[in-house]
Design a protein around this motif. Structure first.
Motif, short mmCIF file in Angstrom:
data_model
loop_
_atom_site.label_atom_id
_atom_site.label_comp_id
_atom_site.label_asym_id
_atom_site.label_seq_id
_atom_site.Cartn_x
_atom_site.Cartn_y
_atom_site.Cartn_z
N GLN A 177 38.82 36.23 30.86
CA GLN A 177 39.95 36.64 31.71
C GLN A 177 41.17 36.89 30.83
O GLN A 177 41.37 36.22 29.82
N ILE A 219 42.95 39.72 35.11
CA ILE A 219 41.69 40.38 35.41
C ILE A 219 40.57 39.69 34.65
O ILE A 219 40.75 39.26 33.51
N LYS A 220 39.41 39.61 35.29
CA LYS A 220 38.22 39.04 34.68
C LYS A 220 37.08 40.03 34.87
O LYS A 220 36.94 40.63 35.94
N TYR A 264 30.98 43.20 37.28
CA TYR A 264 31.75 42.51 38.33
C TYR A 264 33.15 42.25 37.80
O TYR A 264 33.33 41.68 36.72
N ALA A 317 37.30 40.97 38.85
CA ALA A 317 38.14 40.25 39.81
C ALA A 317 39.59 40.35 39.36
O ALA A 317 39.89 40.14 38.18
N SER A 359 43.80 39.32 40.15
CA SER A 359 44.79 38.48 40.80
C SER A 359 46.15 39.08 40.49
O SER A 359 46.53 39.19 39.32
N GLU A 385 30.27 44.21 47.83
CA GLU A 385 31.53 44.99 47.82
C GLU A 385 31.70 45.73 46.50
O GLU A 385 31.67 45.14 45.43
N LEU A 420 34.09 48.18 44.01
CA LEU A 420 35.52 48.26 43.72
C LEU A 420 36.01 49.67 43.98
O LEU A 420 35.49 50.64 43.42
N VAL A 445 44.16 38.67 45.86
CA VAL A 445 43.00 38.70 44.97
C VAL A 445 42.04 39.78 45.46
O VAL A 445 41.87 39.97 46.68
N LEU A 446 41.43 40.49 44.52
CA LEU A 446 40.45 41.52 44.86
C LEU A 446 39.33 41.48 43.83
O LEU A 446 39.58 41.33 42.63
N ASP A 447 38.08 41.60 44.32
CA ASP A 447 36.97 41.69 43.38
C ASP A 447 35.98 42.72 43.90
O ASP A 447 36.04 43.18 45.04
#
Length: 204
Positions: A80, A94-95, A120, A122, A124, A162, A164, A174-176
């Motif tokens: 991250q 971001i990760k 993947y 994610a 914030s 889901e 992106l 938060v979104l992933d």
């Protein structure tokens, strides 16, 4: 000799700078006295010591961001890091996790470049209106060849998972989601948003 004649001779001798001490006709003139002229050296001011420009002191946050920019060049898979926006502030974090290569996840598809790769990610957000765009990701393979996401999906990411897409995050949100690539088995995932001050690289 009369007194008048003697006075005349005396006056003539005085006019000739003395009868006995005068130079004989045709004699070399006496050398001129040597005059030594000493020139005083010009007074020069000593060179002024050059003063190196002072570097502005960095705040703790600025030092952290500078170090983050350096670290962003070669992150390990799954690490991250900060998202650095214009002006040097941290807009969020971001990760990214790059899944192992799947050469043939489905009998209906064949990878053109070696592997189907799922990623993947994610986010914030630390600010309002942080733009997130799947098109800001790509993979760099050997010889710096670029592979864009979404090519050769091959059903690698299940429909119920889901993906992106483009979004604007508010502060604290938060979104992933998943991305997919048709790319070599080893390379670097690159995140290169237009608003950020540096790219982010994950090696896999």
């Amino acid at each position: 000799m009369s007194r008048t004649l003697g006075a005349s001779i005396l006056l003539a001798c005085l006019a000739l700078a003395g009868c006995g001490g005068g130079r004989a006709a045709g004699a070399d003139p006496a050398p001129a006295a040597t005059v030594t002229v000493t020139a005083s050296p010009a007074v020069t001011e000593p060179p002024k010591a050059s003063v190196p420009p002072t570097k502005p002191k960095l705040t703790k946050a600025e030092r952290l961001l500078d170090q983050t920019r350096k670290n962003n060049k070669d992150l390990s898979n799954g690490a991250q890091t900060f998202i650095l926006a214009d002006g040097g502030g941290a807009s969020g974090a971001i990760k990214a996790e790059i899944k192992p290569c799947q050469a043939s996840p489905s009998s209906y598809y064949t990878a053109r470049h070696g592997c189907f790769i799922a990623v993947y990610v994610a986010f914030s957000s630390g600010v309002d209106n942080l733009p997130i765009n799947a098109a800001d990701f790509y993979i760099l393979g050997p010889e710096n060849r670029r592979y864009n996401q979404g090519v050769g999906d091959a059903g690698l990411v299940p429909m119920e998972v889901e993906r992106l897409y483009f979004s604007n995050l508010n502060k604290g949100e938060v979104l992933d989601g998943f991305l997919s690539f048709d790319a070599p088995a080893h390379g670097r995932l690159v995140y290169d948003p237009a608003y950020a001050t540096s790219q982010i690289f994950w090696s896999y």
